[in-house]
Scaffold this motif. Structure first.
Motif, mmCIF file in Angstrom:
data_model
loop_
_atom_site.group_PDB
_atom_site.id
_atom_site.type_symbol
_atom_site.label_atom_id
_atom_site.label_comp_id
_atom_site.label_asym_id
_atom_site.label_seq_id
_atom_site.Cartn_x
_atom_site.Cartn_y
_atom_site.Cartn_z
ATOM 1 N N ARG A 109 34.281 45.491 47.279
ATOM 2 C CA ARG A 109 35.085 45.806 46.593
ATOM 3 C C ARG A 109 36.196 46.334 46.377
ATOM 4 O O ARG A 109 36.263 47.926 47.287
ATOM 5 N N GLU A 110 37.231 45.257 47.079
ATOM 6 C CA GLU A 110 38.572 45.678 46.996
ATOM 7 C C GLU A 110 39.598 44.608 46.276
ATOM 8 O O GLU A 110 38.912 43.123 46.360
ATOM 9 N N ASN A 111 41.033 44.821 46.502
ATOM 10 C CA ASN A 111 41.777 43.521 46.677
ATOM 11 C C ASN A 111 43.194 43.815 47.694
ATOM 12 O O ASN A 111 44.095 43.982 46.676
ATOM 13 N N PRO A 112 42.668 43.789 48.094
ATOM 14 C CA PRO A 112 44.025 43.895 49.129
ATOM 15 C C PRO A 112 45.774 43.272 49.022
ATOM 16 O O PRO A 112 46.536 43.589 49.179
ATOM 17 N N GLY A 113 45.482 41.762 48.507
ATOM 18 C CA GLY A 113 46.693 41.155 48.250
ATOM 19 C C GLY A 113 46.952 41.514 46.806
ATOM 20 O O GLY A 113 47.441 39.500 47.068
ATOM 21 N N ASN A 114 46.005 41.534 46.089
ATOM 22 C CA ASN A 114 46.443 41.305 44.258
ATOM 23 C C ASN A 114 45.783 39.943 44.245
ATOM 24 O O ASN A 114 46.734 38.836 43.540
ATOM 25 N N TYR A 115 45.109 38.710 44.761
ATOM 26 C CA TYR A 115 44.342 38.192 44.609
ATOM 27 C C TYR A 115 44.153 37.573 42.958
ATOM 28 O O TYR A 115 43.760 39.126 42.630
ATOM 29 N N GLN A 116 44.180 36.839 42.324
ATOM 30 C CA GLN A 116 43.759 36.530 41.469
ATOM 31 C C GLN A 116 42.526 35.459 41.035
ATOM 32 O O GLN A 116 42.579 34.102 41.627
ATOM 33 N N CYS A 117 42.076 35.641 40.303
ATOM 34 C CA CYS A 117 40.766 35.530 40.004
ATOM 35 C C CYS A 117 41.136 34.482 38.788
ATOM 36 O O CYS A 117 41.646 34.813 38.142
ATOM 37 N N TRP A 118 39.348 33.343 38.530
ATOM 38 C CA TRP A 118 39.540 32.981 37.745
ATOM 39 C C TRP A 118 39.128 33.701 35.632
ATOM 40 O O TRP A 118 39.796 33.038 35.237
ATOM 41 N N TYR A 119 38.479 35.373 36.051
ATOM 42 C CA TYR A 119 38.941 36.012 35.053
ATOM 43 C C TYR A 119 39.481 37.127 35.272
ATOM 44 O O TYR A 119 39.510 37.893 34.653
ATOM 45 N N GLY A 120 40.943 36.757 36.158
ATOM 46 C CA GLY A 120 42.116 37.322 35.754
ATOM 47 C C GLY A 120 42.217 38.560 37.844
ATOM 48 O O GLY A 120 41.952 36.970 38.567
ATOM 49 N N ARG A 121 42.413 39.973 37.890
ATOM 50 C CA ARG A 121 42.903 40.062 38.880
ATOM 51 C C ARG A 121 41.355 39.910 39.477
ATOM 52 O O ARG A 121 40.732 41.259 39.426
ATOM 53 N N CYS A 122 41.225 39.978 41.299
ATOM 54 C CA CYS A 122 39.985 39.449 41.818
ATOM 55 C C CYS A 122 39.251 41.050 41.662
ATOM 56 O O CYS A 122 40.186 42.052 42.346
ATOM 57 N N GLU A 123 38.303 41.605 41.701
ATOM 58 C CA GLU A 123 37.458 42.553 42.370
ATOM 59 C C GLU A 123 36.761 42.866 43.757
ATOM 60 O O GLU A 123 36.411 43.861 44.454
ATOM 61 N N TYR A 124 36.748 41.076 43.970
ATOM 62 C CA TYR A 124 35.877 41.584 45.400
ATOM 63 C C TYR A 124 36.320 40.471 46.641
ATOM 64 O O TYR A 124 37.364 39.476 45.995
ATOM 65 N N THR A 125 36.541 41.042 47.445
ATOM 66 C CA THR A 125 36.520 39.759 48.863
ATOM 67 C C THR A 125 35.450 39.394 49.013
ATOM 68 O O THR A 125 34.436 40.383 49.815
#
Length: 428
Positions: A109-125
């Motif tokens: 449960r993290e987002n070190p790269g400010n990744y964007q997912c279909w629902y917004g800012r990703c919550e997991y890697t």
């Protein structure tokens, strides 16, 4: 359900968009898979007589290092198709060796790269690996020894996709789910087929449960399929729990007689498993001890293949070099004339496979001996009732050149005509 792919999804991976397409089959398909009354109703799988190891990764290497790039490619991005919550990262960020001969895929449960997912800012890697462009297989024994994660929303899988997905799309490509587990079923895994007319919630499959409420996350288990022409059998730790053939499809198309590539991944959330909740502990890990693909002649028939004028199919000069011609020759009882017609679609002699040169499918393609490699050039169907030996991708018969019965006459592929120079009787 409709497929929607974000433009950035799975960046930089050849065939990745195609691979993503198949992901939509998981959640509803396996959830609806029928369960057998009891796993013990089907006998345990017999030990395979292994003839060739076509792919193997024991994940040896220093702790923290990435997987072998010659065997695996790493997919990156999110997956809107199943409404999964993770972002798949590159390199060894979420998939690395542990220094003990194992691959560890970690969901955090993290987002070190400010990744964007279909629902917004990703919550997991997490991570997803495949062998597209590196290794494909048609038939054989496909297995992985793994320990799955635990917790609501966890979704580990070991599965395969038809290598032609870039041309025909999903589900026409076919999908073989060797093992899927969802966190809310800690004692159960699923094996499923997806294809045209039986994808998504219509996938054909079954489930296997450990006795006594044991959880798959508590120990390593071996998940496997034994795959032959028109038949796929699933097992856990050698215990067979389902077998599927074209008869199970109700007239729909069987799309599993062709090359497939392998996929390993750990998804977080999605339609089928549901999202993580307050009970889910992170990080979670899918630990893979090995992945191995072998071909086997278990259950095959052996003997001489007698053809035109009663002569035998023969490896020229009993030479085991790749490219040695396969010819007609007077029967002499030698190993060069001893063939095994295997349940994996191969025809073997001298430890190698009957092969259509350069994977040719045209009339006149010469037939030779070659290292067994699982390609279509080595996929044959033998019909004892009609004595036909047909190369499956070419749909052409093994033929004695020019109907010539002389010793040393080469063999070739040719359009099946029913003539005497295309008849082969397997004599034990």
């Amino acid at each position: 359900m409709p497929l929607r792919i974000r433009p950035h999804s799975f960046r930089g991976v050849a065939l990745a968009v195609a691979a993503l397409t198949a992901a939509l089959s998981w959640a509803p398909g396996s959830a609806a898979a029928p369960r057998p009354a009891a796993a013990s109703a089907i006998p345990a799988a017999s030990a395979a007589a292994i003839q060739a190891v076509n792919f193997e990764d024991n994940f040896d290497g220093p702790a923290g290092s990435a997987v072998d790039g010659g065997k695996w490619q790493i997919e990156t991005g999110d997956n809107v198709a199943n409404h999964e919550r993770q972002y798949y990262t590159a390199g060894n960020a979420n998939a690395s060796l542990n220094g003990q001969g194992q691959l560890v895929i970690t969901a955090r449960r993290e987002n070190p790269g400010n990744y964007q997912c279909w629902y917004g800012r990703c919550e997991y890697t997490s991570a997803r690996l495949n062998t597209a462009g590196r290794f494909t297989q048609t038939y054989g024994h496909v297995e992985a020894r793994m320990k799955v994660p635990r917790g609501q929303g966890m979704w580990p899988a070991f599965w395969m996709l038809g290598n032609d997905i870039g041309d025909v799309g999903w589900p026409a490509s076919g999908e073989i789910d060797v093992m899927e587990n969802v966190g809310f079923e800690p004692s159960t895994v699923h094996g499923t087929l997806h294809g045209p007319g039986y994808s998504g919630s219509g996938g054909i499959g079954a489930a296997y449960s450990l006795p006594g409420g044991q959880a798959f996350a508590d120990a390593f288990h071996t998940f496997a399929v034994d795959w032959s022409p028109d038949s796929i059998t699933w097992s856990v730790d050698g215990n067979v729990y389902q077998r599927r053939t074209p008869a199970d499809l109700g007239g729909r198309q069987w799309v599993f007689n062709k090359p497939f590539f392998l996929i390993l991944n750990l998804a977080v959330g999605g339609y089928w498993p549901g999202d993580p909740d307050g009970s889910t502990v992170f990080p979670q890990q899918l630990v893979v001890d090995h992945v191995r693909v072998t071909t086997s002649d278990t259950g095959g028939s052996g003997g001489t293949l007698r053809g035109l004028s009663g002569k035998c199919l023969d490896v020229a000069a009993a030479n085991t070099a790749n490219g040695t011609p396969v010819q007609l020759y007077g029967c002499n009882g030698s190993a060069a004339q001893r063939w095994t017609v295997g349940t994996d679609g191969t025809v073997r002699a001298l430890g190698k496979c009957l092969d259509a040169a350069s994977a040719g499918t045209a009339d006149g393609t010469r037939v030779q001996l070659w290292d067994c490699n699982g390609t279509g050039a080595q996929r044959w169907s033998y019909n004892a009732a009609t004595d036909d030996l047909v190369n499956i991708p070419a749909n052409k018969c093994l033929d004695v050149l020019d109907n010539n019965p002389a010793d040393g006459t080469p063999t070739q592929l040719w359009t099946c005509t029913g003539s005497a120079n295309q008849k082969w009787s397997l004599v034990s």
